[in-house]
Design an enzyme around this catalytic site. Structure first.
Site, PDB file in Angstrom:
ATOM      1  N   GLU A  41       0.833  -1.203   0.000  1.00 14.61           N
ATOM      2  CA  GLU A  41       0.000   0.000   0.000  1.00 14.61           C
ATOM      3  C   GLU A  41       0.863   1.247   0.000  1.00 14.61           C
ATOM      4  OE1 GLU A  41       0.732   1.641   2.955  1.00 14.61           O
ATOM      5  OE2 GLU A  41       1.821  -0.224   3.432  1.00 14.61           O
ATOM      6  N   GLU A  55       4.499  -0.287   1.211  1.00 15.08           N
ATOM      7  CA  GLU A  55       4.601  -0.572  -0.223  1.00 15.08           C
ATOM      8  C   GLU A  55       4.488  -2.062  -0.525  1.00 15.08           C
ATOM      9  OE1 GLU A  55       8.160   1.023  -1.994  1.00 15.08           O
ATOM     10  OE2 GLU A  55       7.832   3.041  -1.208  1.00 15.08           O
TER      11      GLU A  55
END
Lengths: 337, 337
Positions: free
Chosen positions: B161, B305
């Site tokens: 994310e 991420e």
């Protein structure tokens, strides 16, 4: 040196300006810095990684300090040469060339392309009764480890070991070289139960008392009294690898004991060691704390062979890769804090 | 089922008869068992691993709960699409195809082959004042996450994310779904100092009080009140992946919050989740303890991420590899204990 200090500043600047919050890659950032300093480069490159497994037997196995019979050493060497051990699986996965070194297995081993015959003796003596090896043997083992590395290609070496009962010499070296208590240094190895652990602790307490500390301190003397051929050879291998500025992947408790010996002989070796795994073995925690090492993995492995080193290897590559490939705030047009 | 129990017994037997002491591969052994059960196979095979990064913005960013400005979300999406972020480096290293999903970034994003436009809205509302999203939006986000996974090849998915301020909704969901205290659940995110952390804790305490717990408990209602679009979409993605018996690599704190939501909606999803990293973020420890998860790595990462998931991936492969490739005591002629 001044050049090293300047390089360190440049590496830290490069790491800190990658597109991530400061410090957000955690241990990989310290590792990237270490790789850069080892290679004296802002763009370290890792190639042709080598796995060397040192195998040897231990006279102290006769005291019943291991869960497995001594014959397993030679059987597991055979398993490694046949490609069936855990270390083979992980070496294939990660593209490591693998060699097994006969440092002192208590059996004649048939020739094999992946086997280096460097046998010092048919296992060490029982160190409950006498020195594990002579001083000349300790020096020969150190030299053989150096020669093994000198002949290898690449700039990364991982060292593993196979030797029934070898957590015993490792625990003794840990106690002698760091001042840790021998009871704290002694663990369950490959799976001792409580009575077996108590027995091992009693045996090692007796063994340590049998060999008074050298005075003045003499690392080779301690290695001869308390060590093992695979540990001695691995210590020599670490020294050679560091002298050639190779990255050294350090596996678990036994490899850690070899690192203690190597560091006692040449403290600068520490800068080249990447500690890969903290095992459940009690003494390993003490050993790593003494070396101020924060290992990359903690997976409850207690297998040796070099498995912890190879499992950590992709993280070492990741450290080099982020340093070499990530964008900076400037190049990516991302706002800094 | 009876078939699953029989398979589990066969898998445990296979693991225990590999040429290693019982349990000596530690966490990899539990992981190998999990992979076998997910794939209903004694020889699990992993292929075509996919990385999906869900990106979204958060109205609560206006409260000053993040060290970075909201504009960084869209800048980092650009960096990922240009290949310069940490997640790109690790995806290339490990052969993951990478896609970025616009779940709700507060900007129009230009089309890109690796960008999936699934924007629910231009960021959530400020949940200090009103629900982060409507119930319909929460359901749309869950459905979009499902659709994203349904279109992917392979049998392994990793989710990451990007979303400035998203440790705030993650902390709120952690507190609401597990009963953890909101102060304990709230951490420094990408690097808040002490005064900033105190401010964030005060804001989140207020925010949680603004939204009384649903009664009877309603996971979608809680997600709508307290969540984020990337968290909702990731939760949907996890549900779909589990329903297709894919291995799901769970990254850090935000992905953990999505896992909490997914588990609240369908408890069986837990069996498909491989928890990859425990971050320094305070609440993450509580979250993993609630899920009884022992993650593979603890590298002090705090980047998100999906980086923790990809860094752990080689260990997942190693678990499958040892199960498939190692010799057994019988086949290698090695003595058992």
């Amino acid at each position: 040196t001044t050049a090293d200090l300047a390089l360190e500043a440049r590496l830290r600047h490069k790491i800190d300006h990658k597109t991530k919050p400061l410090g957000a890659l955690g241990l990989l950032e310290a590792l990237a810095l270490q790789l850069g300093l080892i290679q004296r480069s802002e763009s370290p490159a890792l190639h042709s990684p080598q796995m060397v497994v040192f195998a040897a037997d231990h006279g102290i196995a006769a005291e019943g300090v291991s869960a497995y019979p001594q014959a397993v050493t030679v059987q597991m060497v055979g398993n490694m040469l046949a490609g069936g051990a855990a270390i083979n699986v992980f070496a294939r996965q990660h593209g490591f060339a693998l060699q097994v070194v006969d440092a002192g297995v208590a059996a004649e081993l048939p020739a094999h392309p992946q086997l280096q015959p460097r046998k010092i003796a048919m296992g060490t003596k029982n160190l409950c009764a006498e020195a594990a090896m002579s001083r000349a043997e300790a020096q020969a083992a150190l030299a053989a480890g150096m020669q093994t590395v000198a002949a290898l290609p690449g700039n990364v070496v991982a060292f593993g070991e196979m030797g029934i009962a070898n957590t015993s010499p490792a625990a003794l070296l840990l106690a002698r070289l760091t001042g840790a208590g021998i009871i704290d240094a002694t663990g369950r190895g490959t799976g001792l139960d409580d009575p077996q652990l108590l027995h091992k602790q009693a045996v090692l307490t007796r063994a340590l008392a049998r060999h008074p500390a050298t005075e003045p301190f003499d690392a080779v003397g301690e290695l001869a009294a308390l060590g093992g051929f695979e540990i001695a050879m691995m210590a020599g291998a670490m020294l050679q690898a560091a002298s050639e500025r190779r990255v050294v992947l350090v596996d678990g408790f036994i490899a850690g004991a070899a690192a203690l010996v190597a560091q006692a002989l040449a403290p600068a070796v520490r800068d080249y060691l990447v500690f890969c795994h903290r095992s459940a073995e009690t003494g390993h925690r003490l050993l790593l704390a003494h070396l101020q090492a924060k290992p990359l993995l903690e997976l409850d492995l207690r297998l040796g062979e070099g498995t912890g080193a190879l499992l950590a290897w992709p993280l070492v590559q990741s450290a080099a890769n982020f340093l070499n490939e990530m964008a900076s705030f400037e190049s990516a047009g991302v706002s800094e804090k």
